[in-house]
Design a protein around this motif. Structure first.
Motif, PDB file in Angstrom:
ATOM      1  N   ALA A   1       0.847  -1.196   0.000  1.00 24.38           N
ATOM      2  CA  ALA A   1       0.000   0.000   0.000  1.00 24.38           C
ATOM      3  C   ALA A   1       0.880   1.243   0.000  1.00 24.38           C
ATOM      4  CB  ALA A   1      -0.907   0.005   1.226  1.00 24.38           C
ATOM      5  N   GLY A   2       0.239   2.378  -0.191  1.00 20.44           N
ATOM      6  CA  GLY A   2       0.950   3.653  -0.085  1.00 20.44           C
ATOM      7  C   GLY A   2       1.867   3.926  -1.255  1.00 20.44           C
ATOM      8  N   GLY A   3       2.708   4.955  -1.091  1.00 24.61           N
ATOM      9  CA  GLY A   3       3.622   5.359  -2.151  1.00 24.61           C
ATOM     10  C   GLY A   3       3.336   6.781  -2.589  1.00 24.61           C
ATOM     11  N   VAL A   4       4.051   7.202  -3.623  1.00 24.31           N
ATOM     12  CA  VAL A   4       3.962   8.593  -4.077  1.00 24.31           C
ATOM     13  C   VAL A   4       3.208   8.696  -5.404  1.00 24.31           C
ATOM     14  CG1 VAL A   4       6.086   9.291  -2.885  1.00 24.31           C
ATOM     15  CG2 VAL A   4       6.210   8.457  -5.242  1.00 24.31           C
ATOM     16  N   SER A   5       2.844   9.909  -5.757  1.00 22.53           N
ATOM     17  CA  SER A   5       2.203  10.171  -7.046  1.00 22.53           C
ATOM     18  C   SER A   5       3.102   9.671  -8.168  1.00 22.53           C
ATOM     19  CB  SER A   5       2.006  11.680  -7.251  1.00 22.53           C
ATOM     20  OG  SER A   5       1.408  12.264  -6.142  1.00 22.53           O
ATOM     21  N   PRO A   6       2.512   9.336  -9.322  1.00 20.90           N
ATOM     22  CA  PRO A   6       3.349   8.848 -10.417  1.00 20.90           C
ATOM     23  C   PRO A   6       4.228   9.957 -11.019  1.00 20.90           C
ATOM     24  CG  PRO A   6       1.068   9.072 -11.103  1.00 20.90           C
ATOM     25  CD  PRO A   6       1.086   9.339  -9.633  1.00 20.90           C
ATOM     26  N   LEU A   7       5.390   9.559 -11.540  1.00 23.71           N
ATOM     27  CA  LEU A   7       6.207  10.478 -12.337  1.00 23.71           C
ATOM     28  C   LEU A   7       5.536  10.635 -13.693  1.00 23.71           C
ATOM     29  CD1 LEU A   7       9.705   8.983 -11.480  1.00 23.71           C
ATOM     30  CD2 LEU A   7       9.011  11.355 -11.009  1.00 23.71           C
ATOM     31  N   ASP A   8       5.915  11.653 -14.431  1.00 18.14           N
ATOM     32  CA  ASP A   8       5.384  11.868 -15.790  1.00 18.14           C
ATOM     33  C   ASP A   8       3.864  11.935 -15.842  1.00 18.14           C
ATOM     34  OD1 ASP A   8       7.940  11.813 -16.999  1.00 18.14           O
ATOM     35  OD2 ASP A   8       7.928   9.619 -16.906  1.00 18.14           O
ATOM     36  N   ALA A   9       3.225  12.406 -14.790  1.00 19.38           N
ATOM     37  CA  ALA A   9       1.761  12.512 -14.815  1.00 19.38           C
ATOM     38  C   ALA A   9       1.354  13.757 -15.599  1.00 19.38           C
ATOM     39  CB  ALA A   9       1.219  12.568 -13.398  1.00 19.38           C
ATOM     40  N   SER A  10       0.091  13.769 -16.034  1.00 23.57           N
ATOM     41  CA  SER A  10      -0.400  14.903 -16.818  1.00 23.57           C
ATOM     42  C   SER A  10      -0.594  16.128 -15.934  1.00 23.57           C
ATOM     43  CB  SER A  10      -1.743  14.535 -17.455  1.00 23.57           C
ATOM     44  OG  SER A  10      -2.711  14.408 -16.436  1.00 23.57           O
ATOM     45  N   ALA A  11      -0.707  17.279 -16.575  1.00 23.35           N
ATOM     46  CA  ALA A  11      -0.973  18.524 -15.847  1.00 23.35           C
ATOM     47  C   ALA A  11      -2.304  18.434 -15.114  1.00 23.35           C
ATOM     48  CB  ALA A  11      -0.969  19.707 -16.811  1.00 23.35           C
ATOM     49  N   ASP A  12      -3.240  17.682 -15.699  1.00 24.35           N
ATOM     50  CA  ASP A  12      -4.545  17.520 -15.053  1.00 24.35           C
ATOM     51  C   ASP A  12      -4.414  16.812 -13.710  1.00 24.35           C
ATOM     52  OD1 ASP A  12      -5.866  18.791 -17.026  1.00 24.35           O
ATOM     53  OD2 ASP A  12      -6.770  16.991 -17.933  1.00 24.35           O
ATOM     54  N   VAL A  13      -3.587  15.760 -13.688  1.00 20.46           N
ATOM     55  CA  VAL A  13      -3.388  15.008 -12.440  1.00 20.46           C
ATOM     56  C   VAL A  13      -2.745  15.904 -11.395  1.00 20.46           C
ATOM     57  CG1 VAL A  13      -2.069  13.120 -11.388  1.00 20.46           C
ATOM     58  CG2 VAL A  13      -3.332  12.730 -13.513  1.00 20.46           C
ATOM     59  N   ARG A  14      -1.729  16.659 -11.819  1.00 22.25           N
ATOM     60  CA  ARG A  14      -1.063  17.555 -10.866  1.00 22.25           C
ATOM     61  C   ARG A  14      -2.042  18.618 -10.356  1.00 22.25           C
ATOM     62  NH1 ARG A  14       2.552  13.783 -10.450  1.00 22.25           N
ATOM     63  NH2 ARG A  14       4.391  13.905 -11.800  1.00 22.25           N
ATOM     64  N   ALA A  15      -2.867  19.139 -11.254  1.00 21.37           N
ATOM     65  CA  ALA A  15      -3.839  20.170 -10.847  1.00 21.37           C
ATOM     66  C   ALA A  15      -4.869  19.581  -9.887  1.00 21.37           C
ATOM     67  CB  ALA A  15      -4.525  20.764 -12.070  1.00 21.37           C
ATOM     68  N   SER A  16      -5.288  18.342 -10.155  1.00 17.60           N
ATOM     69  CA  SER A  16      -6.291  17.769  -9.255  1.00 17.60           C
ATOM     70  C   SER A  16      -5.683  17.501  -7.884  1.00 17.60           C
ATOM     71  CB  SER A  16      -6.937  16.513  -9.862  1.00 17.60           C
ATOM     72  OG  SER A  16      -6.005  15.466  -9.908  1.00 17.60           O
ATOM     73  N   GLU A  17      -4.404  17.102  -7.830  1.00 13.00           N
ATOM     74  CA  GLU A  17      -3.795  16.888  -6.516  1.00 13.00           C
ATOM     75  C   GLU A  17      -3.620  18.215  -5.760  1.00 13.00           C
ATOM     76  OE1 GLU A  17      -2.365  13.044  -5.328  1.00 13.00           O
ATOM     77  OE2 GLU A  17      -0.632  13.525  -6.608  1.00 13.00           O
ATOM     78  N   ALA A  18      -3.397  19.299  -6.508  1.00 15.48           N
ATOM     79  CA  ALA A  18      -3.325  20.611  -5.850  1.00 15.48           C
ATOM     80  C   ALA A  18      -4.688  20.974  -5.256  1.00 15.48           C
ATOM     81  CB  ALA A  18      -2.874  21.678  -6.847  1.00 15.48           C
ATOM     82  N   ALA A  19      -5.740  20.648  -5.985  1.00 14.73           N
ATOM     83  CA  ALA A  19      -7.098  20.923  -5.478  1.00 14.73           C
ATOM     84  C   ALA A  19      -7.404  20.027  -4.270  1.00 14.73           C
ATOM     85  CB  ALA A  19      -8.130  20.709  -6.581  1.00 14.73           C
ATOM     86  N   TYR A  20      -6.964  18.770  -4.329  1.00 15.59           N
ATOM     87  CA  TYR A  20      -7.169  17.869  -3.181  1.00 15.59           C
ATOM     88  C   TYR A  20      -6.413  18.378  -1.954  1.00 15.59           C
ATOM     89  CZ  TYR A  20      -9.332  14.237  -6.119  1.00 15.59           C
ATOM     90  OH  TYR A  20     -10.169  13.526  -6.934  1.00 15.59           O
ATOM     91  N   ALA A  21      -5.236  18.935  -2.191  1.00 15.53           N
ATOM     92  CA  ALA A  21      -4.440  19.456  -1.077  1.00 15.53           C
ATOM     93  C   ALA A  21      -5.214  20.544  -0.335  1.00 15.53           C
ATOM     94  CB  ALA A  21      -3.111  20.009  -1.598  1.00 15.53           C
ATOM     95  N   GLU A  22      -5.768  21.446  -1.116  1.00 11.22           N
ATOM     96  CA  GLU A  22      -6.519  22.548  -0.518  1.00 11.22           C
ATOM     97  C   GLU A  22      -7.758  22.038   0.214  1.00 11.22           C
ATOM     98  OE1 GLU A  22      -7.013  27.163  -1.559  1.00 11.22           O
ATOM     99  OE2 GLU A  22      -5.716  25.785  -2.640  1.00 11.22           O
ATOM    100  N   ALA A  23      -8.452  21.076  -0.395  1.00 11.59           N
ATOM    101  CA  ALA A  23      -9.645  20.505   0.241  1.00 11.59           C
ATOM    102  C   ALA A  23      -9.260  19.794   1.539  1.00 11.59           C
ATOM    103  CB  ALA A  23     -10.329  19.526  -0.715  1.00 11.59           C
ATOM    104  N   TRP A  24      -8.121  19.096   1.507  1.00 13.85           N
ATOM    105  CA  TRP A  24      -7.661  18.398   2.716  1.00 13.85           C
ATOM    106  C   TRP A  24      -7.466  19.383   3.867  1.00 13.85           C
ATOM    107  CZ3 TRP A  24      -2.876  19.511   5.002  1.00 13.85           C
ATOM    108  CH2 TRP A  24      -2.675  18.836   6.217  1.00 13.85           C
ATOM    109  N   PHE A  25      -6.790  20.493   3.580  1.00 14.14           N
ATOM    110  CA  PHE A  25      -6.503  21.468   4.643  1.00 14.14           C
ATOM    111  C   PHE A  25      -7.795  22.024   5.231  1.00 14.14           C
ATOM    112  CE2 PHE A  25      -5.365  25.748   6.222  1.00 14.14           C
ATOM    113  CZ  PHE A  25      -4.388  25.384   7.141  1.00 14.14           C
ATOM    114  N   ASP A  26      -8.729  22.314   4.334  1.00 17.56           N
ATOM    115  CA  ASP A  26     -10.011  22.856   4.758  1.00 17.56           C
ATOM    116  C   ASP A  26     -10.774  21.838   5.616  1.00 17.56           C
ATOM    117  OD1 ASP A  26     -11.663  25.128   4.522  1.00 17.56           O
ATOM    118  OD2 ASP A  26     -13.029  23.940   3.292  1.00 17.56           O
TER     119      ASP A  26
END
Lengths: 105, 413
Positions: free
Chosen positions: B380-405
């Motif tokens: 289980a676990g691990g890090v985000s994939p390398l070479d991911a699309s900009a969409d994936v990176r953007a969605s993880e940024a949005a998840y980060a903000e939602a997590w903090f909230d």
């Protein structure tokens, strides 16, 4: 004097009965279930009603949550982190968590 | 009458009768302590909870790197304790100065004492300002650590704003273990984001006391894409460890040479908050060994240690870990107070970092007790994939903000 004391004992007795009743398995069904392993961590990301892109879990049937965990685990459902997290839980553990969430407020 | 008296004694014997509800004192109102106080109050059993925290408000570290980069207001990092009070938690604005585990009593800096049945200690970290020669408390006023958010964050931000274009920013990162393992590298990324937009001739140098770091390949990929040539990372083997600083000239000395910074951010080595050592729950490493099921101190029974101060095996020192540990610890404490045997928990950590405002990456892990330590569940676990699309990176940024909230709402809301 004796009467006062008797009343006090009666109150004590009733309190004991209440305590025993609350501890019985019958009453436990209505009390909050003890959270199964891992269950309380979910709310770190999942607000009850959801928050922006992160869906809420409150009010969802247990089967839906358990199925989602299975789909995340075997890669059928695309995810960013839930695929990595779901792999840490067996079907049985995921089902217990799902039932606890579904029974929640 | 004699018969009745005997009956009364028998009735009074069980602890559930006639006695006040058990009392749990929680020391420290950060993510760990505040989560534990709230979880204890909300888990159903009748427990009196006191939260001991001297500050009127908490300043959250997650997302404080965005404050440094001018992407977020420091006000968004402040959280108060009114929600705790509404839940029926007794919030005492004082510092614990001594804890007597045997007498189950703690002393507060206002001279009063507080008796407890069990204590949850969540003191966070202490920065070892004197571990780097030349640094110390006065050095931190010139070369801020900004590793406990608040005035230090504001100071570092002001220095970055005042810096001329073309200046050298140096971040000195500590050896493991320390609070928020990906934090220095998220900080480098977001400061680079600010420099690229406002002071493009500037450079950022990371002097590191270790040879690898959390989410390293993901950060390096992001730096190459987003800030080519701007960030240089110097590992321990290549002379990254800072051995001395001179605050007057903002000079950082390593085994291989010295660097003069326009802005220097020195993140010193850390240990559990001072009360942990005073209570006798910290070992020679400076951190607190705990039971992996109950989080009870291995050194002082009756005291449970959670969050950054604890030696939590494979779990990183993060706000998410602190919150997950707090909830598991609260359940174990409630079970112990009721005379039960706590079940082995399973814990989760998810840490997001921003490489840019719309570029998020994450690390996740699932943990369980194994051979007395919290170990990662294999597979289980691990890090985000390398070479991911900009969409994936953007969605993880949005998840980060939602997590903090979400987490700040759960803990302080």
């Amino acid at each position: 004097m004796a009467t006062t004391r008797h009343r006090r004992l009666m109150r004590g007795g009733l309190a004991l009965l209440a305590a025993l009743w609350a501890a019985s398995p019958h009453a436990a069904q209505r009390a909050p279930l003890p959270a199964p392993a891992g269950a309380t961590a979910c709310s770190g990301c999942h607000a009850p009603a959801g928050n922006g892109p992160v869906p809420g879990l409150a009010g969802r049937p247990a089967a839906e949550i358990a199925d989602a965990m299975a789909a995340f685990r075997n890669g059928e459902r695309p995810a960013t982190v839930m695929d990595r997290i779901a792999k840490g839980f067996s079907d049985e553990e995921a089902r217990a968590i799902a039932e606890w969430i579904a029974a929640g407020p | 009458m004699a018969g009745l008296a005997t009956g009364a004694a028998a009735l009074a014997a069980p602890r559930v009768l006639a006695q006040a509800p058990p009392h749990v004192a929680v020391v420290g109102g950060g993510f760990a302590g505040a989560s534990a106080a709230r979880a204890l109050k909300r888990q159903g059993a009748d427990i009196r909870v006191t939260l001991v925290e001297p500050k009127a408000r908490y300043t959250a570290c997650p997302f404080s790197n965005a404050v440094l980069a001018g992407l977020r207001d420091l006000d968004a990092q402040y959280f108060g304790y009114d929600g705790m009070k509404r839940d029926g938690i007794d919030v005492v604005a004082a510092s614990a100065t001594a804890i007597d585990a045997e007498a189950r009593r703690l002393r507060l800096d206002d001279g009063s004492g507080l008796a407890f049945d069990r204590l949850i200690l969540a003191p966070g970290i202490d920065l070892m300002l004197d571990a780097i020669p030349g640094y110390g408390a006065s050095g931190a006023e010139v070369m801020p650590h900004a590793w406990q958010a608040g005035e230090q964050t504001a100071l570092l931000r002001r220095q970055l704003e005042a810096m001329d274009d073309g200046g050298l920013v140096v971040i000195a990162a500590p050896a493991n273990p320390f609070r928020c393992p990906p934090g220095p590298y998220e900080r480098a990324s977001l400061v680079a984001h600010y420099l690229k937009a406002h002071k493009p001739r500037s450079k950022l140098l990371i002097l590191d006391a270790k040879d690898s770091f959390s989410k390293q390949r993901l950060f390096e990929e992001a730096w190459e894409q987003l800030y080519p040539g701007l960030i240089e990372w110097v590992s321990l083997s290549f002379g990254g460890r800072v051995t001395e600083v001179d605050a007057a000239t903002k000079t950082l000395t390593t085994e291989f040479g010295s660097h003069q910074a326009a802005v220097a951010n020195v993140i010193p080595p850390q240990r559990a908050g001072a009360i942990a050592a005073a209570a006798g729950v910290a070992d020679r490493t400076g951190w607190c060994p705990i039971d992996s099921v109950t989080f009870e101190s291995r050194l002082r029974p009756g005291i449970h240690v959670i969050g950054d101060a604890a030696i939590a095996g494979a779990m990183p020192k993060s706000a998410f870990s602190a919150n997950a540990q707090a909830k598991a610890c609260a359940a174990a404490v409630a079970t112990l107070l009721a005379g039960g045997q706590p079940a082995a928990p399973k814990l989760i950590n998810t840490c997001y970092s921003l490489a840019a405002p719309d570029y998020g990456i994450s690390i996740a892990g699932v943990y369980e007790p194994r051979e007395g330590l919290l170990a990662e569940v294999a597979g289980a676990g691990g890090v985000s994939p390398l070479d991911a699309s900009a969409d994936v990176r953007a969605s993880e940024a949005a998840y980060a903000e939602a997590w903090f909230d979400t987490i700040t709402g759960e803990v302080f809301g």
